[in-house]
Enzyme design. Structure first.
Site, PDB file in Angstrom:
ATOM      1  N   ASP A  91     -13.498   9.107   7.343  1.00  0.00           N
ATOM      2  CA  ASP A  91     -14.351  10.053   7.724  1.00  0.00           C
ATOM      3  C   ASP A  91     -13.593  10.817   9.236  1.00  0.00           C
ATOM      4  OD1 ASP A  91     -15.511   8.781   5.381  1.00  0.00           O
ATOM      5  OD2 ASP A  91     -16.186   7.257   6.498  1.00  0.00           O
ATOM      6  N   GLY A 130      -7.867   9.074   9.419  1.00  0.00           N
ATOM      7  CA  GLY A 130      -8.518   8.252   9.434  1.00  0.00           C
ATOM      8  C   GLY A 130      -9.376   7.939   8.915  1.00  0.00           C
ATOM      9  N   ARG A 163       0.794  -1.235  -0.130  1.00  0.00           N
ATOM     10  CA  ARG A 163       0.278  -0.208   0.098  1.00  0.00           C
ATOM     11  C   ARG A 163       1.649   0.926   0.027  1.00  0.00           C
ATOM     12  NH1 ARG A 163      -5.552   1.519   0.487  1.00  0.00           N
ATOM     13  NH2 ARG A 163      -5.890  -0.967   0.527  1.00  0.00           N
ATOM     14  N   ASP A 196      -8.206  13.038   6.282  1.00  0.00           N
ATOM     15  CA  ASP A 196      -7.020  13.164   7.694  1.00  0.00           C
ATOM     16  C   ASP A 196      -7.000  11.393   7.183  1.00  0.00           C
ATOM     17  OD1 ASP A 196      -8.722  11.780   8.781  1.00  0.00           O
ATOM     18  OD2 ASP A 196      -8.853  13.363  10.264  1.00  0.00           O
ATOM     19  N   ASN A 222     -13.417  15.457   0.419  1.00  0.00           N
ATOM     20  CA  ASN A 222     -14.288  13.643   0.469  1.00  0.00           C
ATOM     21  C   ASN A 222     -15.392  14.301   0.367  1.00  0.00           C
ATOM     22  OD1 ASN A 222     -15.288  10.880   0.048  1.00  0.00           O
ATOM     23  ND2 ASN A 222     -15.357  11.103   1.977  1.00  0.00           N
ATOM     24  N   THR A 223     -16.499  13.562  -0.220  1.00  0.00           N
ATOM     25  CA  THR A 223     -17.934  13.743   0.256  1.00  0.00           C
ATOM     26  C   THR A 223     -18.704  12.310   1.246  1.00  0.00           C
ATOM     27  OG1 THR A 223     -18.988  12.977  -2.001  1.00  0.00           O
ATOM     28  CG2 THR A 223     -18.749  14.910  -1.505  1.00  0.00           C
ATOM     29  N   HIS A 224     -19.294  11.980   2.294  1.00  0.00           N
ATOM     30  CA  HIS A 224     -19.307  11.114   2.850  1.00  0.00           C
ATOM     31  C   HIS A 224     -20.986  11.108   2.786  1.00  0.00           C
ATOM     32  CE1 HIS A 224     -19.494   7.473   4.964  1.00  0.00           C
ATOM     33  NE2 HIS A 224     -20.124   8.377   6.336  1.00  0.00           N
ATOM     34  N   ILE A 234      -7.812   3.903   0.827  1.00  0.00           N
ATOM     35  CA  ILE A 234      -7.968   4.841   1.879  1.00  0.00           C
ATOM     36  C   ILE A 234      -6.527   5.598   1.895  1.00  0.00           C
ATOM     37  CG2 ILE A 234      -7.393   4.712   4.585  1.00  0.00           C
ATOM     38  CD1 ILE A 234      -9.070   2.287   5.222  1.00  0.00           C
TER      39      ILE A 234
END
Length: 213
Positions: free
Chosen positions: A161, A159, A83, A157, A123-125, A110
């Site tokens: 979300d 984490g 990764r 960041d 990002n959209t969530h 991620i």
């Protein structure tokens, strides 16, 4: 003897009179991407999608970009040793397009420090964070029995979300909702939120966009 550390790369604001440079990352159908591409067709919008990146081939999101004449690139995790190597390759691919901002629009990976230390990513969530983080936000909201959920635009960041919230929109949960019906209503609001907030975010002098070589 103490030494003075070298300063890091300075945040870069979009050049006055020029549209802000945005790279969009996708993993699927690209409906959020399409909303941004449609908005960018208006010269007054002030944003240009300079590239679309993906973590897999053969997806509709890449086709949408190609139809719009936007350059695309693919960085597959399977093509790299681990990764960290993938994260470095993605950072290098992003840097080639010198973005003021990176938008994760349904990108299902991620991001690691080699990307996040060099670029500001949003990002959209499909939930009102901090409630219902993760990949099953709509399902989790229904299972919890909430009457209102929504969507969030946030900075990414390290984490899942957990980054600072930039904007949110509420969506009512209907008694008859399934995961699919609720998600479709959220996505409609999510697209409008992203289109509305992107130019505002890029104009905000308090928000640090970065363009790092």
């Amino acid at each position: 003897m103490s030494t003075v550390p070298e300063p890091g790369p300075s945040p870069v604001r979009p050049v006055a009179g020029e549209p802000a440079r945005v790279v969009v990352l996708v993993s699927g159908s690209g409906t959020l991407l399409q909303a941004v591409l449609d908005a960018c067709a208006d010269p007054g919008y002030g944003v240009e999608v300079v590239a679309v990146g993906a973590d897999r081939d053969g997806i509709l999101g890449l086709e949408r970009a190609e139809r719009a004449g936007v350059p695309t690139f693919v960085v597959r995790l399977a093509d790299h040793a681990d990764r960290a190597a993938w994260d470095g390759a993605l950072a290098a691919a992003l840097a080639r397009h010198a973005p003021d901002l990176v938008v994760s629009a349904g990108f299902m990976k991620i991001l690691g420090p080699q990307v996040l230390d060099r670029f500001t990513v949003v990002n959209t969530h499909p939930a009102l964070l901090p409630s219902f983080p993760g990949a099953h936000a709509v399902r989790d909201a229904l299972a919890a029995g909430v009457t209102v959920t929504g969507c969030t635009l946030h900075e990414v960041d390290a984490g899942v979300d957990t980054g600072p919230v930039i904007a949110q929109r509420a969506v009512e949960v209907h008694a008859s909702d399934t995961e699919g019906s609720l998600h479709e209503r959220i996505k409609t609001v999510e697209r409008a939120m992203l289109v509305e907030e992107l130019p505002r975010l890029l104009r905000d002098p308090g928000h640090k966009t970065r363009r790092h070589p």
